[in-house]
Design a protein around this motif. Sequence first.
Motif, PDB file in Angstrom:
ATOM      1  N   ASP A 152       0.827  -1.210   0.000  1.00 47.72           N
ATOM      2  CA  ASP A 152       0.000   0.000   0.000  1.00 47.72           C
ATOM      3  C   ASP A 152       0.864   1.264   0.000  1.00 47.72           C
ATOM      4  O   ASP A 152       0.532   2.251  -0.655  1.00 47.72           O
ATOM      5  N   THR A 200      -8.907  -1.705   1.465  1.00 48.55           N
ATOM      6  CA  THR A 200      -9.484  -2.815   0.694  1.00 48.55           C
ATOM      7  C   THR A 200     -11.015  -2.793   0.675  1.00 48.55           C
ATOM      8  O   THR A 200     -11.629  -3.670   0.069  1.00 48.55           O
ATOM      9  N   ARG A 220      -5.962   1.311  -5.657  1.00 51.28           N
ATOM     10  CA  ARG A 220      -5.810  -0.114  -5.975  1.00 51.28           C
ATOM     11  C   ARG A 220      -5.189  -0.307  -7.354  1.00 51.28           C
ATOM     12  O   ARG A 220      -4.429  -1.246  -7.563  1.00 51.28           O
ATOM     13  N   LYS A 265      -1.587   0.373  -6.747  1.00 48.21           N
ATOM     14  CA  LYS A 265      -1.013  -0.742  -5.983  1.00 48.21           C
ATOM     15  C   LYS A 265      -0.681  -1.904  -6.924  1.00 48.21           C
ATOM     16  O   LYS A 265       0.411  -2.471  -6.854  1.00 48.21           O
ATOM     17  N   GLU A 266      -1.615  -2.208  -7.790  1.00 44.82           N
ATOM     18  CA  GLU A 266      -1.394  -3.283  -8.757  1.00 44.82           C
ATOM     19  C   GLU A 266      -0.198  -2.937  -9.646  1.00 44.82           C
ATOM     20  O   GLU A 266       0.680  -3.770  -9.900  1.00 44.82           O
TER      21      GLU A 266
END
Lengths: 383, 383
Positions: free
Chosen positions: A138, A266, A351, A354-355
Amino acid sequence: MPEDFEVNPWDVKGKVDYDKLIERFGTQRITRDLKERFESVVGELHPMLRREVFFSHRDLDLILNDYVSGKGFFLYTGRGPSKEMHIGHLIPFIFTKWLQDKFRVNLYIEVTDDEKFMQKNELDLEETRKWAYSNIQDIAAVGFDPDRTFIFTDIEYVRNMYPLAVRVAKKLTFSEVRATFGFTESTNVGMLFYPSLQIVPTMFERRRCLIPAGIDQDPYWRLQRDIAESLGFYKVAAIHSKFMPPLTGTEGKMSASQPETAIYLTDDPKTVRLKVNRYAFSGGQPTVELHRKLGGNPEIDVPFQWLYYFFEPNDQVITAIERDYRSGKLLTGELKEILIEKINEFLERHRERKEASKDMIEVYMRRGKLATVMWETVHGLSV
Amino acid sequence: MPEDFEVNPWDVKGKVDYDKLIERFGTQRITRDLKERFESVVGELHPMLRREVFFSHRDLDLILNDYVSGKGFFLYTGRGPSKEMHIGHLIPFIFTKWLQDKFRVNLYIEVTDDEKFMQKNELDLEETRKWAYSNIQDIAAVGFDPDRTFIFTDIEYVRNMYPLAVRVAKKLTFSEVRATFGFTESTNVGMLFYPSLQIVPTMFERRRCLIPAGIDQDPYWRLQRDIAESLGFYKVAAIHSKFMPPLTGTEGKMSASQPETAIYLTDDPKTVRLKVNRYAFSGGQPTVELHRKLGGNPEIDVPFQWLYYFFEPNDQVITAIERDYRSGKLLTGELKEILIEKINEFLERHRERKEASKDMIEVYMRRGKLATVMWETVHGLSV
């Protein structure tokens, strides 16, 4: 006289009076003058500075001097990995990234797997290490400068820190850490030693270190400032943030162990909507009719506070929201809807990042330019 | 009631009553039965066992069981490197080598550079590290099994020990280490944490660990035995030695910081002669005439004690010396002469071995069979 609130690195209780806290901790308010100076040096002010989310400091003026004179400085912050991260955890990193972008300086991020394991009875070491790596994903998503950022966990990097840690530890007595942190005779000896390891990174370079972090971490910096010069290093500088209020009200801080108080990184859009609608403490009136008539109170309204704190950086927009909410034009449900959309947008982008930044962890921790140098450096050994 | 003597890992004061100490520390005397069992397993008894220089133990019987049953065990001892070594420092290593030779087991030697630096105000880290390497040369000269011996300093090997150290530290509170070691509120936090690092090597293998060391180190093992099983390891076993008396009398122990009390491993033959003749406390009579008439007292005579403790391993010879000294046939000067020759012979051989074993340091610390495995092992991380 009973304390009306309490702030220490492991707990925040009650409604924090930040003016009192400045006095109690002996820090400095970030004055209008200092903000103007900051703006003149950097070219702009981050909304969190304008809005006094970062409200207090130690030696921030000296940091600016060192930057202007070309001496330079470096940044250091950290994370205690006992749980998954919520939005409140990420915000100081976002501000830190802004500082790094503006000043183009090195940044060290300490992930204190040792501390969290030793502090929390229920946590085992494997679990703590799992959270450390999960949290680092994160943190990496924030997008720091890969050449100028080193992320490490204590358990892995202690090999390079221990000689300096014993130099620090030799200067701290039980009395001192007890007085500073409220430790007791039942505190385990690992926690008593640990402040040494949180202090070491302030001495990673022979330049001034600036720490952007919640003001709850200040006790460490106070200790550091007592001993740094005797070890040949600068007293650490700090810039302190307030606590983003928990969803459930304006007392304490968001807690990763009370799901209703926080939005996790999340949480899916439905969960966000549900949490905000169900738990977010409102400063609005009980009925639409009353609200239209009396208006809402933004000071105690958590959705408004969150927008102000972080999610609505545009000053004109936030002013309009505040005005309309106060007048009763904007209803509680509508205000919550604005926040829900902002949060979900933010989380979606987070997200994605993050990916996209999965491979960067290896760069920040091992192979990057700064990381490579750091693994070759043993701190505190002159020979 | 004032204590008549005091024994802790950093100090020995007064005339030690070893029977009382066994009671105070809660250890076991090495009984005649246990010695017989030991002899039946090993085939012989080292003179230091026969003469009760090693006089007390914890679970030595279980070590013999584990050896006989094929489970095996391992050895662990250490050295705090604050000064150059004297003869008293080397003796436990010599006994440990004998144990290693007899049982053919792994041996770990911890050199506690962190502890000594943090304990002694006047010592800087560079100096401590210099003494560590100087001491290791003396220790290597004892001639341990290169495949089965790992010598390390805490500051270097902490990288592999820290995860297990935090598991240990989490189980030790300030109250406990204060009660065990006599720490105070002014003790630095490094010393409070340090016992964790002295305990870790007792858990290097999932077998029982036997520690041959002075009984002053027993407080660490007591703590270890309180927590080892909860961490999935064996309670440590120990075999405790008395203190070789200082040259100057039978109270306290030899001190590296009081040159007249000790013979250093670097003392040349002239210095040895001078120290023994000038400082060695004698149990003889003030004049030759009186000595011939009344005889000497071996119990308080340091030259005799040193011969008995270490320098004259032959039981018949030491018995003859005792008898002749007691009867007045052997004069103080003659007794000192016997000791001087023995010491100088020993030191000469030691220095030859030290010279010859220079290359072995790298083997014991890095390249040897056991050392190689140890540098590849991180203790206390299951993942």
